[in-house]
Write a protein that holds these residues in place. Structure first.
Motif, mmCIF file in Angstrom:
data_model
loop_
_atom_site.group_PDB
_atom_site.id
_atom_site.type_symbol
_atom_site.label_atom_id
_atom_site.label_comp_id
_atom_site.label_asym_id
_atom_site.label_seq_id
_atom_site.Cartn_x
_atom_site.Cartn_y
_atom_site.Cartn_z
ATOM 1 N N ALA A 301 0.838 -1.197 0.000
ATOM 2 C CA ALA A 301 0.000 0.000 0.000
ATOM 3 C C ALA A 301 0.876 1.252 0.000
ATOM 4 O O ALA A 301 1.869 1.320 0.739
ATOM 5 C CB ALA A 301 -0.915 0.003 1.219
ATOM 6 N N PRO A 302 0.552 2.254 -0.821
ATOM 7 C CA PRO A 302 1.412 3.435 -0.954
ATOM 8 C C PRO A 302 1.767 4.123 0.359
ATOM 9 O O PRO A 302 2.905 4.567 0.534
ATOM 10 C CB PRO A 302 0.592 4.355 -1.863
ATOM 11 N N MET A 303 0.846 4.236 1.279
ATOM 12 C CA MET A 303 1.121 4.942 2.532
ATOM 13 C C MET A 303 1.814 4.053 3.563
ATOM 14 O O MET A 303 2.142 4.516 4.665
ATOM 15 C CB MET A 303 -0.168 5.517 3.115
ATOM 16 N N ALA A 304 2.048 2.779 3.220
ATOM 17 C CA ALA A 304 2.697 1.867 4.170
ATOM 18 C C ALA A 304 4.167 1.637 3.837
ATOM 19 O O ALA A 304 4.939 1.222 4.699
ATOM 20 C CB ALA A 304 1.965 0.527 4.189
ATOM 21 N N GLY A 305 4.552 1.892 2.595
ATOM 22 C CA GLY A 305 5.902 1.569 2.164
ATOM 23 C C GLY A 305 6.987 2.256 2.969
ATOM 24 O O GLY A 305 7.989 1.631 3.355
ATOM 25 N N HIS A 306 6.811 3.541 3.261
ATOM 26 C CA HIS A 306 7.861 4.265 3.976
ATOM 27 C C HIS A 306 7.989 3.783 5.418
ATOM 28 O O HIS A 306 9.088 3.795 5.992
ATOM 29 C CB HIS A 306 7.609 5.781 3.925
ATOM 30 N N ARG A 307 6.878 3.327 6.011
ATOM 31 C CA ARG A 307 6.952 2.799 7.375
ATOM 32 C C ARG A 307 7.716 1.479 7.403
ATOM 33 O O ARG A 307 8.535 1.229 8.298
ATOM 34 C CB ARG A 307 5.538 2.603 7.950
ATOM 35 N N PHE A 312 12.822 -1.549 8.299
ATOM 36 C CA PHE A 312 13.792 -2.471 7.718
ATOM 37 C C PHE A 312 15.218 -1.919 7.837
ATOM 38 O O PHE A 312 16.170 -2.665 8.098
ATOM 39 C CB PHE A 312 13.457 -2.735 6.249
ATOM 40 N N ARG A 313 15.361 -0.621 7.647
ATOM 41 C CA ARG A 313 16.702 -0.022 7.719
ATOM 42 C C ARG A 313 17.306 -0.135 9.115
ATOM 43 O O ARG A 313 18.526 -0.035 9.277
ATOM 44 C CB ARG A 313 16.629 1.437 7.290
ATOM 45 N N ARG A 314 16.483 -0.332 10.111
ATOM 46 C CA ARG A 314 17.001 -0.534 11.461
ATOM 47 C C ARG A 314 17.550 -1.951 11.636
ATOM 48 O O ARG A 314 18.326 -2.209 12.559
ATOM 49 C CB ARG A 314 15.907 -0.280 12.495
ATOM 50 N N ALA A 315 17.131 -2.853 10.747
ATOM 51 C CA ALA A 315 17.574 -4.240 10.833
ATOM 52 C C ALA A 315 18.678 -4.571 9.840
ATOM 53 O O ALA A 315 19.466 -5.497 10.063
ATOM 54 C CB ALA A 315 16.382 -5.185 10.600
ATOM 55 N N ALA A 316 18.735 -3.828 8.730
ATOM 56 C CA ALA A 316 19.709 -4.143 7.682
ATOM 57 C C ALA A 316 19.975 -2.907 6.831
ATOM 58 O O ALA A 316 19.119 -2.022 6.722
ATOM 59 C CB ALA A 316 19.175 -5.280 6.800
ATOM 60 N N GLY A 317 21.139 -2.857 6.229
ATOM 61 C CA GLY A 317 21.474 -1.745 5.355
ATOM 62 C C GLY A 317 20.831 -1.903 3.990
ATOM 63 O O GLY A 317 20.891 -2.977 3.391
ATOM 64 N N GLY A 326 4.519 5.542 -4.184
ATOM 65 C CA GLY A 326 5.039 4.947 -2.962
ATOM 66 C C GLY A 326 4.671 3.488 -2.794
ATOM 67 O O GLY A 326 5.135 2.834 -1.854
ATOM 68 N N GLY A 327 3.869 2.937 -3.707
ATOM 69 C CA GLY A 327 3.431 1.548 -3.595
ATOM 70 C C GLY A 327 4.417 0.538 -4.130
ATOM 71 O O GLY A 327 4.246 -0.665 -3.927
ATOM 72 N N LEU A 328 5.465 0.988 -4.824
ATOM 73 C CA LEU A 328 6.517 0.109 -5.322
ATOM 74 C C LEU A 328 7.845 0.604 -4.782
ATOM 75 O O LEU A 328 8.209 1.766 -4.967
ATOM 76 C CB LEU A 328 6.550 0.109 -6.855
ATOM 77 N N LEU A 329 8.564 -0.269 -4.102
ATOM 78 C CA LEU A 329 9.877 0.066 -3.561
ATOM 79 C C LEU A 329 10.935 -0.795 -4.242
ATOM 80 O O LEU A 329 10.773 -2.021 -4.348
ATOM 81 C CB LEU A 329 9.953 -0.189 -2.049
ATOM 82 N N TRP A 330 11.988 -0.146 -4.698
ATOM 83 C CA TRP A 330 13.172 -0.858 -5.185
ATOM 84 C C TRP A 330 14.232 -0.765 -4.098
ATOM 85 O O TRP A 330 14.614 0.329 -3.684
ATOM 86 C CB TRP A 330 13.686 -0.231 -6.474
ATOM 87 N N LEU A 331 14.723 -1.911 -3.626
ATOM 88 C CA LEU A 331 15.694 -1.960 -2.535
ATOM 89 C C LEU A 331 16.968 -2.653 -2.991
ATOM 90 O O LEU A 331 16.924 -3.792 -3.480
ATOM 91 C CB LEU A 331 15.132 -2.731 -1.329
ATOM 92 N N ARG A 332 18.086 -1.970 -2.846
ATOM 93 C CA ARG A 332 19.391 -2.599 -3.079
ATOM 94 C C ARG A 332 20.026 -2.853 -1.730
ATOM 95 O O ARG A 332 20.266 -1.933 -0.953
ATOM 96 C CB ARG A 332 20.311 -1.703 -3.909
ATOM 97 N N LEU A 342 12.568 -9.201 5.754
ATOM 98 C CA LEU A 342 11.850 -8.266 4.902
ATOM 99 C C LEU A 342 10.372 -8.606 4.857
ATOM 100 O O LEU A 342 9.509 -7.728 5.032
ATOM 101 C CB LEU A 342 12.444 -8.293 3.495
ATOM 102 N N ARG A 343 10.049 -9.852 4.650
ATOM 103 C CA ARG A 343 8.644 -10.240 4.482
ATOM 104 C C ARG A 343 7.865 -10.128 5.797
ATOM 105 O O ARG A 343 6.665 -9.833 5.778
ATOM 106 C CB ARG A 343 8.564 -11.640 3.886
ATOM 107 N N THR A 344 8.520 -10.346 6.916
ATOM 108 C CA THR A 344 7.849 -10.166 8.208
ATOM 109 C C THR A 344 7.461 -8.709 8.406
ATOM 110 O O THR A 344 6.342 -8.393 8.842
ATOM 111 C CB THR A 344 8.755 -10.639 9.351
ATOM 112 N N LEU A 345 8.368 -7.799 8.062
ATOM 113 C CA LEU A 345 8.069 -6.378 8.212
ATOM 114 C C LEU A 345 6.983 -5.930 7.242
ATOM 115 O O LEU A 345 6.140 -5.094 7.584
ATOM 116 C CB LEU A 345 9.343 -5.557 8.011
ATOM 117 N N ILE A 346 6.981 -6.475 6.032
ATOM 118 C CA ILE A 346 5.919 -6.159 5.080
ATOM 119 C C ILE A 346 4.564 -6.572 5.653
ATOM 120 O O ILE A 346 3.585 -5.821 5.587
ATOM 121 C CB ILE A 346 6.183 -6.844 3.735
ATOM 122 N N ALA A 347 4.506 -7.771 6.227
ATOM 123 C CA ALA A 347 3.249 -8.252 6.810
ATOM 124 C C ALA A 347 2.804 -7.363 7.974
ATOM 125 O O ALA A 347 1.614 -7.059 8.119
ATOM 126 C CB ALA A 347 3.411 -9.695 7.271
#
Length: 402
Positions: A301-307, A312-317, A326-332, A342-347
């Protein structure tokens, strides 16, 4: 290992029928630009569709184009551009991100991966524009679905059903797509200095306005210097694309720009720069760095991606940017965190999907590359596979363990 390179649909039919009878797995490819996506395929032979190419029908007045599956997408787009038309769903080119050349993807790959780009928020994806297909199932049976006009699609629309199946259900040999007129011009508003949460709010407001925005993305501090050869300065940008006839674009850009000034300083990119920027956003250009560092594609969801990204950044770089409002995130990833993290935080942030689109073969073999499905969908997928490819000869193992 043998590579079969058929030049006709009849030859494809013959090869797949033989493979089904012998229960011999096949890896199905076009130009191989997306071979690095999914789990490594467990196949003895390769079915290469690159010779099965060429536009077979184009009627600009009817907004219809038909072509063989191995037809280069670049060839199709060039033909459409000469007639002032386009594939409205703006299909992504995965080539550079996966270490290959740009412009080598095929039309069959567009459907197989259900490609789309920034305009998906306004126009949908490949499955929303496919009108018909000719294909050969894993049983070795040739079939057709749909036709050359929308009203020909009745009953089960197998054309849409094969979108995003990554060649695991059938080998598509011919496709018919709906095309649309290209925009006369475009401009992009770039709002400076917003953090991720502020950008999400600004994009939501823009999408709810009368600006008819066809692209909304946020480019944070960590990636902004990789767009337009470093043409932006002074921190992150939130970018909004407006397309259409010249006078209409000018009017809407002026109105939207006045509204967005409440969020921050606004600059306007003219047509050439705007087109280039959105190609770079579409093709994940900031992370097309020639490495195999893990890259994830996350849809939520667009308003959930930034949260989710903040947690996630607190757990990994990770470095990241946002498309689709905001509904699509590209992560390197700067490391290789467990997919479960990652999937736990998404849920926890409302749900979504995470796909590993680039990684080493070892990592691709070790994790669930595609989002694990709930039991009901697993059962449905199994029934579809049993109907289309009961002997599991088409791209076995690519979407799940074979």
């Amino acid at each position: 290992m043998t590579t079969f390179i058929p030049g006709t649909s009849a030859e494809v039919h013959e090869i797949v029928r033989w493979a089904a009878a012998e229960e011999t797995p096949l890896e199905v490819i076009g130009h191989g630009t997306k071979q690095g996506i999914g789990r490594p395929v467990q196949a003895e032979h390769t079915l290469d569709l690159s010779r099965l190419a060429g536009v077979t029908l184009y009627e600009p007045e009817e907004l219809v184009l038909a072509a063989r599956a191995g037809t280069p997408l670049a060839e199709v787009e060039a033909l459409l551009a000469r007639h002032g038309q386009r594939l409205a769903f703006e299909p992504m080119d995965y080539g550079p991100l996966l270490g290959g050349k740009a412009g080598r993807g095929t039309l069959g790959g567009v459907l197989g991966a259900n490609l789309s780009g920034p305009r998906r928020i306004a126009a949908g994806a490949a499955r929303d524009h496919i009108l018909g297909i000719d294909a050969v199932s894993g049983r070795g049976e040739a079939f057709k679905s749909g036709g050359r006009v929308v009203k020909n699609v009745t009953g089960y629309d197998l054309s849409k059903g094969l979108a995003g199946s990554w060649g695991t259900l059938a080998v598509v040999t011919d496709l018919v797509f709906k095309v649309l007129p290209a925009a006369e011009t475009e401009r992009t508003l770039a709002i400076a200095g917003l953090d991720d949460a502020q950008a999400a709010a600004a994009m939501a407001e823009a999408m709810g306005s009368d600006g008819e925005v066809s692209g909304a993305a946020h480019l944070p501090e960590g990636v902004i210097g990789r767009f337009l050869d470093g043409g932006f300065s002074g921190g992150p940008r939130t970018v909004l694309r407006v397309e259409g006839f010249g006078p209409s674009v000018a009017y809407r850009v002026e109105r939207l720009g006045r509204r967005m000034k409440a969020h921050g300083a606004v600059e306007v990119l003219e047509e050439a720069q705007s087109r280039r920027l959105w190609r770079e956003i579409r093709d994940c250009r900031p992370f097309a760095d020639g490495t195999d560092a893990p890259v994830w594609r996350v849809s939520m969801a667009p308003m959930a991606g930034h949260r989710m990204l903040d947690a996630f950044r607190r757990a990994a770089g990770a470095n990241a940017y946002y498309d689709w409002q905001g509904g699509l995130l590209w992560l390197r990833m700067e490391a290789e965190p467990k997919a479960e993290t990652l999937r736990t935080l998404i849920a926890r942030c409302g749900g979504g999907h995470a796909t590993l689109v680039r990684a080493t073969p070892a990592l691709r073999a070790a994790v669930s590359v595609f989002q694990p499905q709930p039991p009901a969908l697993v059962a449905l997928s199994a029934r579809l596979k049993a109907q289309f490819d009961p002997r599991n000869i088409l791209n076995p193992g690519r979407m799940a363990v074979a």
